[in-house]
Structure formats: structure tokens, C-alpha cells
Design an enzyme around this catalytic site. Structure first.
Site, PDB file in Angstrom:
ATOM      1  NE  ARG A 383      97.359  -6.554  24.873  1.00 30.78           N
ATOM      2  CZ  ARG A 383      97.699  -5.311  25.178  1.00 30.78           C
ATOM      3  NH1 ARG A 383      96.806  -4.485  25.687  1.00 30.78           N
ATOM      4  NH2 ARG A 383      98.919  -4.872  24.983  1.00 30.78           N
ATOM      5  CB  VAL A 505     102.253 -12.095  19.353  1.00 33.33           C
ATOM      6  CG1 VAL A 505     103.362 -12.866  18.673  1.00 33.33           C
ATOM      7  CG2 VAL A 505     100.910 -12.787  19.097  1.00 33.33           C
ATOM      8  CD  GLU A 506      97.676  -8.270  19.280  1.00 32.89           C
ATOM      9  OE1 GLU A 506      96.756  -8.447  20.098  1.00 32.89           O
ATOM     10  OE2 GLU A 506      97.481  -7.950  18.105  1.00 32.89           O
ATOM     11  N   GLY A 507     101.788  -8.915  23.869  1.00 32.16           N
ATOM     12  CA  GLY A 507     101.908  -8.989  25.319  1.00 32.16           C
ATOM     13  C   GLY A 507     101.977 -10.432  25.750  1.00 32.16           C
TER      14      GLY A 507
END
Length: 826
Positions: A383, A505-507
């Protein structure tokens, strides 16, 4: 010892008010310094002796100190009772197993220092800030630059895909194997180089960057590297590295987005006819990048073992496996259309897909039920690479293009970049750009060192994408009509369109801010909170006693530190450096003490309810984020040699950081509700916080200096946008702006001569381009100067021109787009 005796003797003879004042200072000093309980007890007794305290006071204090300082007595009479009250009172926050795994994933890095309230500034100031190796720099300047040259972003958007020549080049140069070790045919690049590659590719084309980024982030390659069996690594990694196999990773489902632990995809264990253990999989996934063209799917699913063939129970948990896309029952071939950005983002379904369990499950039998831990550990690092790099690349491109445009574009005979109305957003673009690159490099330093700081990478993802959103919005405002007119000449519109994808995206950013940064950070980064929660959950009195009383001392220390540093505006804090950055390090220490104190106040009064107070946790996340970003800025300033020309950028960034921290505190004071103390928080505390503000934000004069760094070509502007691919072709969109900027700067002495000629009466009042011939005839300009002025005006006009299309071309272009979109939905 004589001086001690004489000092205590003088103290006993002093007026009572002075004696008590000195005694208070003596008692508060060890608390400020954070000494242990027994050390504080000794200081207390020594002070009482010096003051000649009466016998009754000794009779009160000595038993109390024995109760608090001696662990066996303390555990029996105090800690055991407190433990029972907290357990029975529901003070413990409810933490699911998936949440527990997420919290435990990764490591605590410098975020623990900032959360402590008494950060080790020397450690913050000397943390790794790595560059690239010679080999990595060659890859960036060679294959990466060539990939940028081969990619025409406008063509990619029109054709809805990268050209075949680009796909072939990416595979040949092993772009899809950047993180794969060399022993398996990959490039084995560091996190810093991985980030730098994505940053540079983004400056050219967002679809290009995403295509390269995804195989090198959370997915089959990374999972195999860390958890795969030897056979799995040998089977898959070489093929992934050369692009023979194209991977994707299927996690998100219609009912499992932010709550990824709620996935419904299932894999049922059964024994095949040949006696081997098999898996029968069902899934319905969406938003899966590269899925439509993938040859192998990484799959997260709930494993069910109804016959307990594995001996791990009927529901071993989330598991990750590799599924060949050609397996019977796999459905691929459709695409989503994420805001029109032409990268492969797709749904996929699977019905009764059968694979050999030991071959498919990542890690083999040992990987059963370990999928969620694998994902969280990989995301704890990943991340901090992909989306911060994407944001930095988009920000640097925007800064370079918008700065050039603001210098070239004139209104009322003046470059628009000199208008204060333009200076304000231009300063934000320059300042945030400085912050983003600092945070990118600083975070990658941790990852290169082997750390997996889950909270820091969440901060990096959230803050970088939000700052990029602000930067590109400001860039659109400054370039105005030139920014909203799409076409080959427009260099920032596609970044503007694609920014919400990075936000999501990615949280998703709302989740990341309100739940991950402080929600997880308060537990993971706090020196005692996680130990207390574990002790409460396990009813472990010994561990709870140690953590709880350490926590009490921690709160007392931070309360004293916050008060003392507030009264002195941080001047009593030490600084790890000398020079212009020193005052900011001291203020950072002050802000950390205040943050840690109020974090403990909120956790201590709200307990498990704090988890549901997402507006409060969001404000804590704001303060914590800007503590980290401010630290990254100060580290960058030192790492780059304290360049005098960068001083305005550092100061602007720090003043902005402190103003954001101040705003977070003011919001907390107005909304945090404390038993019997809310009025005090809303009134005196809030008023004092505003009067004694940590930061008010950068002033206009400083903003003007920062804005001007983007208006002049040269070494500083290049350092501010180090990862931008600057085309050598002056006919390209950015190339036109770059050439026009240089010529407009070069021609300034010529314009000065013209202005002096008008002022002296040798030339009439008119536009510069109308005076060139007269000035040349009258000897004011040389022939070369006249040519330079004309070339500059031609370049200016070319750079400022916007695209237009014939009605037929525009209609055909849109019909082609509609047809391709319709084909995706059939």
C-alpha cells in the site's frame, strides 16, 4: 554532596509558597522526562524530606507508594480489581478475528515514535532516505524512458488499450517481474525503484502505469515470493517475470468491498478419484484489474472442509490459491469501464472449478486458512508503493505542465503566474508536490529496510491520493479552458479523470482515514494499548498490570510534556539538527505530545465506543497523518543538503502541516464529549488551543516564493519534478510547453529593451510583437534578438493552442468509443 545538602537546607528555610513551587517543579521534571514509577517514588520521598514534611504525610504517602511501586502488592490489591471491572463493563473493544489479523500484520516503524508523545527525533531525522543503485538508475533511464516514448496516451484512450508494441516491450524488458528475484528471471528491484518506475510511467500515461503496477503489487508474484512452495515458485515466477503468464488477483465481491473478510467465494475440499485432495471453487468477483486478459487468477476464498480431510476443522478460513484461467468453469472476457480510463478492470465468475488442492493453494497445505494473514502482510508493505507512486507521478506532471503554462500564458500583458489569484493554487501545487515526493521516498526507505509499517503505508496511500486530487483540481483551475479541452495537446485532463480511481482502490479513502490510520494506529502504534487489549482478552493479570501502569505513567508524562511544551511553544524540546529546520523539529515534538495526550483521553473515556466514533477517529487520523508528512518533509530537507533555494518549500510545507494538525485539534475539542468535562473542553481548552496555536498556515509572501519555483526552468524545477518523463520531441504536448517556457525566459531581456525604448520615446506604445521591426531598424534590437522574439511568440501560440476536431472526425471517434464500450457489455 555538600551542594545538595546546602540546596535542601535553603529550600527548607524559604517561604512556604516558594518551597512548594520548587517542589512541584522537582516532581514534574521526572514525569516530563518519563522516568519509571520507582524512580518517581524516590524523587517524591527525597522532596518530602527536603521540605521537612510532617509525620502524618509520611504515613499517607509511604503506603500509597508501596501499593503502586511494588508489583505483587499492586497486582493483588489494584490491578486484579481494575481488570475485572474493565472486562465486566464491556470496556474492551470488540475485535473480530480478521481485524485482529489486520492489526497484527506488518510492523511498527517511526509511527510508534510519533504516537508516543516523546518521539526520538534523532531516529526520525536519520531514517533511511534511499536513492537508486546504478543498475536501477540505468533501468529507469533506459527501458522505462523507452516505454514512455513508445506510449501515446491519447492513442491509448482512443483505442482503449496499449498498443501491441508497448505490450511486447513490457514483456521483453520484464516489467511484469520487477519484484521477482533475479534467480527466477525477474529484475529484483527495490521498493524505491519499483516506486520510481510507477511514478515515471504515470507521468506519461495512467493506463501504462496501472498495467505495470498491478502485477508488481498485491497478487500472485508477491504471494508466491513470500509464501509459495519451492515447486510453486519454480513453476510460476519465471513465467510471470517474462510476461508468458499474465496475473490478476481476485478479492473484491459485490458483498465484500471494504469488509474484505466477508467474502463469499468458496472452495470445498473433497477427495478425487485418484485419491488426491481437490478443491471445488465458486466465485463472483468484480473490479479485478487485468482479469479479462489474465492467464492465472490469484483467488481469495473461504475454505470449507465438510469431511475434515485436512484435519483443520470444517472451516479453516480464508485461503489464497492460483487458478489457471483456462480451467473449466472460469468465466472471463468482460470489462468494467472505470470513468473511461482504458485499463483492464473486470468481473470474473467461477462455477464448479476443480483444481488440485496442494498445487493450487499458495504455500500448499501450510497455506490453508492463512490467506487473510498473507493479504494483510503484503498490503502492509504494498500500500505504500503503488498508489503513492501514482500520485507522485501525476503531481509532478501537473506541477511541471501547469507551472510552464502559467509562465507562458499572458493576460493584460503579464504572465498569469504573477497574479496573486494564480499564485495561491500554484503554491499549493508546488508545496504539496514537495510533500508527496518526501513521503514517497521516506516510506520506501522503510520498505527497503525490511519494515512493513501497516499504519504508515495507510497514511501514505490516503494522503498521497488526496493531495494529488487537490493538485490536479488546482491545475485544472489554472489551465482552465486548456485543461477541459481533451485532445493530444492536453496533458492533465486524463489524470483528473483517473484520480477518483486511486482514491477508491486498495482501501477506499474514507475507510482508510476513519478506520485504519487511527483505528488500527491507536492499537498498533500505541506503546501499551495492544498489550492491554490482549491482556484483557486473555484475562492475564500479570501482563495487564505491567501494561496498565506503564500506560498511566505514559499519560502523566504526556500531560506534563504537552503543558510544558505548550507554555514554551515547543522551545524546551530538543532538535536533532541545527539551522532553519530546528524550530520545526521542536514544534513537531510539541504536536506529538499534544496528539498522544488527546488520543489517550479519547481511548480512556470512550473505550470500545471510540471505534464507532468515526468523525473523531478521522480527525485523529488527520493530525497523525500530518505529523508523519511533516517528518518526511524535514527528512527530505536534510537529505538533500539543506539547499537554500528549497527553504521556502520546506517552510511552506511545515506551516501547512501544522495548520492541518491545529485544525484537527480544534475539531476534536468541539466534538469530543468527556464525562463532566465537555464544557471545559468546549470552553477554556478550545479557547487556549486557538490562542496558542501550533500553526496558522503559510502566509501569502511565503506562498508567492513557493509558486515562483515552478515558473522558471532550471535545476530546482527539475529536482521538484525528477520522475517526469520530459519528451525530447518539441512537437509533443509537454515538449511544446517546455520549449515555450525556455524561449519566454530567454526573450525577457529583449522585452526589457522594448520597454525601455517605449519609456525613452524611441518606440511607440504597442504590443511587443508589433514593435520588433521598428526596434530592429532603429538599432534597439539585433536581428538575432528579433528572431528570438518571433520564435518565442510562435512557441507561445503553439503551446497555448487547444485541440479541435472536424464534426466528422469527432463523430467517428465517439462512435468508435461507443461501439467498443457496447462490445464490452455483450
Amino acid at each position: 554532596m555538600d551542594w545538595i545538602n546546602s540546596t535542601f537546607g535553603a529550600l527548607s528555610l524559604a517561604p512556604s509558597w516558594l518551597s512548594w513551587l520548587v517542589a512541584s517543579a522537582i516532581l514534574l521534571t521526572p514525569i516530563y522526562l518519563g522516568v519509571r514509577l520507582w524512580q518517581f517514588a524516590l524523587v517524591t520521598l527525597a522532596t518530602m524530606w527536603a521540605l521537612g514534611s510532617p509525620t502524618w504525610l509520611w504515613c499517607v504517602v509511604l503506603p500509597l507508594e508501596a501499593l503502586i511501586v511494588l508489583p505483587p502488592i499492586r497486582r493483588r490489591l489494584l490491578s486484579a480489581r481494575i481488570l475485572a471491572v474493565l472486562r465486566n463493563g464491556g470496556f474492551l473493544p470488540q475485535i473480530s478475528e480478521t481485524e485482529r489479523t489486520a492489526i497484527a500484520a506488518g510492523t511498527v516503524w517511526l509511527d510508534g515514535e510519533l504516537f508516543s508523545g516523546k518521539p526520538n527525533l534523532e531516529r526520525l531525522a536519520t531514517a533511511e532516505y534511499p536513492g537508486l543503485t546504478t543498475e536501477e538508475r540505468a533501468f529507469l533511464d533506459g527501458p522505462v524512458a523507452r516505454a514512455c516514448e513508445l506510449t501515446d496516451d491519447w492513442r491509448v484512450w482512443q483505442e482503449r488499450d496499449l498498443p501491441t508494441i508497448v505490450w511486447d516491450y513490457l514483456k521483453r524488458e520484464r516489467f511484469f517481474g520487477m519484484i521477482i528475484p533475479k534467480e527466477y528471471g525477474g529484475l529484483g528491484l527495490s521498493a524505491s525503484c519499483n516506486s520510481a518506475v510507477v511514478t515515471k510511467l504515470t507521468s506519461r500515461s495512467l493506463p501504462l502505469a496501472i498495467t505495470v503496477m498491478v502485477p508488481n503489487s498485491l497478487g500472485p508474484a508477491e504471494l508466491l515470493i513470500h509464501y509459495g512452495t519451492t515447486e510453486q515458485k519454480q513453476r510460476w515466477l519465471p513465467a510471470l517475470a517474462c510476461g508468458e503468464e499474465i496475473p490478476c488477483f481476485a478479492l473484491t465481491e459485490p458483498g465484500a468491498g471494504s469488509d474484505a473478510g466477508a467474502i463469499q467465494a468458496s472452495g470445498v475440499v473433497f477427495r478425487g478419484e485418484d485419491g488426491r485432495l481437490m478443491l471445488r471453487l465458486q466465485w463472483n468477483k468484480r473490479y479485478i484489474t487485468l482479469a479479462a486478459i489474465a492467464t492465472v487468477l490469484g483467488m481469495a476464498f473461504q475454505l470449507h472442509d465438510p469431511e475434515n480431510l485436512l484435519g483443520k476443522g470444517h472451516f479453516p478460513g480464508i485461503t489464497c490459491a492460483l487458478i489457471p484461467s483456462k480451467a473449466q468453469g472460469v468465466t472471463l472476457g468482460r470489462r468494467h469501464d472505470p470513468l473511461g480510463v482504458p485499463f483492464y478492470n473486470c468481473p470474473t465468475q467461477g462455477k464448479d472449478v476443480i483444481v488440485v488442492l496442494e498445487d493450487a493453494v499458495i504455500g500448499g497445505i501450510a497455506g490453508i486458512g492463512q490467506g487473510w494473514r498473507m493479504l494483510m502482510e503484503c498490503l502492509a508493505a504494498g500500500r505504500g508503493i503503488s498508489l503513492p507512486a501514482t500520485s507522485a507521478g501525476g503531481a509532478q506532471m501537473t506541477a511541471r505542465a501547469v507551472g510552464a503554462y502559467a509562465a507562458v500564458r499572458q493576460q493584460f500583458g503579464i504572465a498569469i503566474g504573477k497574479f496573486e489569484g494564480i499564485e495561491e493554487p500554484l503554491a499549493r501545487i508546488a508545496g504539496f508536490n514537495y510533500v508527496l515526493e518526501a513521503a514517497r521516498r521516506y516510506t520506501c526507505g522503510a520498505l527497503d529496510g525490511g519494515a512493513k509499517p501497516a499504519v504508515v503505508t495507510a497514511i501514505a496511500k490516503w494522503s498521497s491520493t488526496e493531495l494529488w486530487r487537490q493538485i490536479v483540481n488546482d491545475g485544472m483551475d489554472i489551465m482552465a479552458g486548456a485543461a477541459i479541452s481533451r485532445g493530444p495537446r492536453n496533458v492533465i485532463a486524463h489524470g483528473y479523470i483517473g484520480t477518483p480511481i486511486c482514491i477508491t482502490v486498495e482501501g477506499a479513502n474514507i475507510l482508510t482515514r476513519t478506520l485504519m490510520i487511527f483505528g488500527q494506529g491507536a492499537i498498533r502504534c500505541h506503546p501499551y494499548a495492544y498489550q492491554e487489549i490482549e491482556a484483557l482478552a486473555n484475562n492475564d493479570c500479570v501482563r495487564f498490570d505491567r501494561a496498565f501502569w506503564g500506560h498511566i505513567g505514559h499519560v502523566a508524562r504526556n500531560a506534563v510534556r504537552a503543558a510544558v511544551l505548550s507554555l514554551t511553544r515547543g522551545r524546551l524540546a530538543s532538535s536533532p539538527v541545527r539551522g532553519p529546520a530546528a524550530p520545526y523539529w521542536r514544534r513537531l515534538s510539541w504536536a506529538s505530545a499534544r496528539f498522544a495526550l488527546w488520543a489517550d483521553v479519547a481511548m480512556g473515556t470512550l473505550g470500545g465506543d471510540l471505534k464507532r466514533k468515526e468523525k473523531l477517529t478521522g480527525r485523529f487520523a488527520d493530525a497523525f497523518t500530518w505529523l508523519y508528512l511533516g517528518t518526511a518533509v524535514l527528512r527530505r530537507f536534510e537529505a538533500e543538503g539543506r539547499k537554500p533555494e528549497d527553504l521556502p518549500l520546506m517552510r511552506w510545507s511545515m506551516e501547512h502541516a501544522f495548520s492541518r494538525i491545529q485544525g484537527a485539534f480544534e475539531g476534536l475539542h468541539q466534538n469530543l464529549e468527556l464525562p463532566f468535562m465537555t464544557w471545559f473542553l468546549r470552553g477554556p481548552v478550545s479557547w487556549l488551543t486557538r490562542i496558542n496555536s501550533i500553526g496558522h498556515g503559510p502566509n501569502d509572501k511565503l506562498g508567492g516564493k513557493v509558486a515562483r519555483t515552478l515558473l522558471q526552468p532550471g535545476e530546482q524545477r527539475d529536482r521538484m519534478t525528477p520522475m517526469v518523463h520530459v519528451p525530447t520531441d518539441p512537437a509533443s504536448a509537454l515538449g511544446r510547453l517546455e520549449r515555450a517556457l525556455q524561449l519566454c525566459v530567454d526573450v525577457e531581456p529583449v522585452h526589457k529593451k522594448l520597454r525601455e525604448g517605449i519609456k525613452s520615446g524611441k518606440l511607440p506604445k504597442a504590443r511587443a510583437d508589433q514593435l520588433l521591426d521598428q526596434a530592429c531598424e532603429r538599432g534597439i534590437l539585433t536581428e538575432a534578438e528579433r528572431k528570438l522574439a518571433r520564435d518565442a511568440e510562435i512557441a507561445r501560440a503553439e503551446a497555448l493552442a487547444v485541440d479541435s476536431f472536424s464534426l466528422e472526425d469527432y463523430r467517428q471517434s465517439n462512435q468508435a468509443t461507443v461501439a467498443k464500450t457496447a462490445a464490452m457489455h455483450t
